[in-house]
Design a protein around this motif. Structure first.
Motif, PDB file in Angstrom:
ATOM      1  N   THR A 126       6.981  43.177  81.723  1.00 52.85           N
ATOM      2  CA  THR A 126       5.876  43.935  82.393  1.00 52.85           C
ATOM      3  C   THR A 126       5.074  43.259  83.206  1.00 52.85           C
ATOM      4  O   THR A 126       4.184  43.578  84.179  1.00 52.85           O
ATOM      5  N   TRP A 130       5.508  46.419  86.229  1.00 55.66           N
ATOM      6  CA  TRP A 130       5.541  47.162  85.364  1.00 55.66           C
ATOM      7  C   TRP A 130       6.829  48.260  85.028  1.00 55.66           C
ATOM      8  O   TRP A 130       7.185  48.717  84.253  1.00 55.66           O
ATOM      9  N   GLY A 133       9.229  46.380  83.024  1.00 54.25           N
ATOM     10  CA  GLY A 133       8.971  46.489  81.719  1.00 54.25           C
ATOM     11  C   GLY A 133       9.106  47.912  81.016  1.00 54.25           C
ATOM     12  O   GLY A 133       9.797  47.709  80.052  1.00 54.25           O
ATOM     13  N   LEU A 134       8.952  49.166  81.849  1.00 57.54           N
ATOM     14  CA  LEU A 134       9.388  50.248  81.213  1.00 57.54           C
ATOM     15  C   LEU A 134      10.837  50.400  80.747  1.00 57.54           C
ATOM     16  O   LEU A 134      11.038  50.780  79.721  1.00 57.54           O
ATOM     17  N   TRP A 163       4.432  47.332  76.466  1.00 51.26           N
ATOM     18  CA  TRP A 163       4.124  47.669  77.880  1.00 51.26           C
ATOM     19  C   TRP A 163       2.651  47.800  78.362  1.00 51.26           C
ATOM     20  O   TRP A 163       2.150  47.920  79.564  1.00 51.26           O
ATOM     21  N   CYS A 166       0.351  46.349  81.452  1.00 51.58           N
ATOM     22  CA  CYS A 166       0.702  46.864  82.713  1.00 51.58           C
ATOM     23  C   CYS A 166      -0.237  46.508  83.748  1.00 51.58           C
ATOM     24  O   CYS A 166       0.163  46.140  85.033  1.00 51.58           O
TER      25      CYS A 166
END
Length: 459
Positions: A126, A130, A133-134, A163, A166
């Motif tokens: 993340t 981001w 990361g999700l 997360w 972010c």
């Protein structure tokens, strides 16, 4: 799943208070939290009512016109976000990546070890981006759930909690836009002619300290709220342990030759890579939304090998992440109402009027918390709030970088209760969002307390 590892009886020591909190959160969110799409619809009417009551341009005609304009202004951004999710899904879901994840989580035996693994993998992903990361959060949770018998909703919530950073990482749209010359979102440059470098925002103690405290404390606390076996749900035991393989057909045809040709995937990936390198040569190395999407596309083509395998991966991703697409027009409409009617200005100016040079970052943080629930996209949020907090910082001689990151950090906090960005991770994971948000509410409380104190003291 006969090889599933049993969690030791460390949860037997879970006291009655912790069990009661877990049970209350799960029951409360299951009973009272509607589907995120329904939440978007409800927030539309809430925003319209607030605009009618408090905004300077809150007539029904103003509200309806603003909603219509905002709903479709967000279409390009929505498509970019969906491409990030589906191309990231194709990368993380490729057989080589799944095998790598499986080996990395093989040592996990306890909830504390699961949290450590998830926070390291998801947090680092993340911080880099981001969107990555999700996707990594969902896949790591699934992989651990295949090997360790622990509550699946809790694992997915752990991934979403990791997360949290972010908007404190390298892909923070708020920080990046203020460091980019000519960016239409660079409100500081438009008002002062200067840019705010990342060393003053992402790499400043004002950002690093609350982020580090939140991550460390939540990682230490989260295992204590892992449900006991009698409260737990588990990943379906009939789920396949091995990813489906795309086999080459035995009978040749021109169509199948194209669909199953690794050479075609490699050539187009190299073609796209050459275009990306040329772009970086001309514009300078760096990731924006477009270059990130292209990077994921290239990596996915290499990892999936065959065109048909990549198509199947994207088809699966679209079926899982599709529900979030429905929400974008409504949040775009909400953003339009807040901006065009002046409602965002009313909210921001209320806090600005009670602020001083020292407390402006704190009050910007508080107002950002409220606005995030109505506009959960960081870029759209900054477009709404930035034009009010930056002039306030200039007039009060407050720290502009602190005000910028106070808005961004509040986004991190509110995301743990605002389900907009949780939809992709629960869709990929294949679990109801209510159970996941029951556990992320713990992260919300931790981050709210930690960040409020830090922002106030460091402002």
């Amino acid at each position: 799943m006969s090889d599933i590892k049993k969690i030791p009886d460390e949860l037997a020591g879970q006291n009655s208070f912790q069990r009661a909190v877990v049970e209350f959160c799960v029951v409360f969110f299951d009973r009272y939290m509607p589907d995120p799409f329904a939440i978007a619809l409800l927030l539309t009417f809430v925003t319209a009512a607030l605009a009618m009551g408090f905004a300077p341009h809150g007539t029904p005609a103003d509200i309806l016109g603003a909603w219509y304009g905002g709903a479709f202004k967000i279409v390009a951004f929505a498509f970019q976000m969906m491409l990030i999710l589906v191309t990231g899904h194709a990368v993380a879901g490729a057989p080589p990546m799944k095998r790598l994840l499986s080996r990395m989580v093989a040592w996990v035996r306890t909830p504390a070890q699961a949290v450590l693994m998830i926070y390291v993998l998801v947090g680092s992903s993340t911080w880099l981006n981001w969107g990555l990361g999700l996707v990594v959060g969902a896949f790591v949770a699934r992989e651990i759930a295949r090997h360790v018998r622990v509550d699946y909703g809790w694992l997915v919530a752990c991934g979403y909690s990791a997360w949290w950073i972010c908007n404190s990482g390298l892909s923070s749209s708020i920080a990046l836009s203020q460091a980019s010359h000519g960016n239409p979102m660079n409100i500081v440059e438009q008002m002062t002619g200067q840019m705010v470098p990342l060393r003053d925002t992402l790499f400043s103690p004002f950002t690093i300290i609350p982020t580090a405290i939140t991550v460390i404390v939540s990682a230490l606390v989260f295992p204590r709220f892992c449900p006991a076996p009698e409260q737990s749900i588990y990943l379906d035991s009939h789920e396949s342990e091995q990813p489906a393989q795309v086999e080459r057909p035995t009978k040749w045809s021109p169509r199948l030759a194209a669909e199953y040709s690794p050479t075609l995937s490699i050539l187009i990936a190299l073609f796209a890579l050459a275009a990306l390198v040329l772009h970086w040569h001309d514009k300078g190395f760096g990731f924006d939304i477009d270059s990130l999407i292209l990077t994921f596309l290239i990596a996915g083509l290499f990892l999936q090998k065959r065109p048909i395998a990549y198509v199947n991966a994207v088809r699966e991703a679209i079926s899982q992440t599709g529900p979030i697409l429905l929400q974008f027009p409504f949040y775009g409409g909400i953003m339009g109402i807040m901006t065009a009617t002046g409602l965002a200005g009313v909210i921001s100016l209320f806090f600005v009027h009670v602020a001083s040079a020292h407390t402006l970052p704190f009050w910007s943080f508080v107002s950002s918390l409220l606005i995030t629930f109505l506009v959960p996209s960081a870029g759209g949020h900054w477009a709404v709030q930035g034009p009010f907090v930056v002039p306030a910082a200039l007039s009060l001689h407050a720290s502009i970088p602190h005000v910028i990151m106070a808005v961004a950090i509040a986004e991190n906090v509110a995301n743990m209760l605002q389900p907009f960005w949780a939809v992709p991770i629960v869709a990929i994971a294949g679990i109801g969002i209510q159970r996941v948000m029951a556990f992320t509410s713990v992260t919300f409380v931790i981050s709210l307390v930690a960040c409020s104190i830090c922002v106030f003291l460091l402002g």
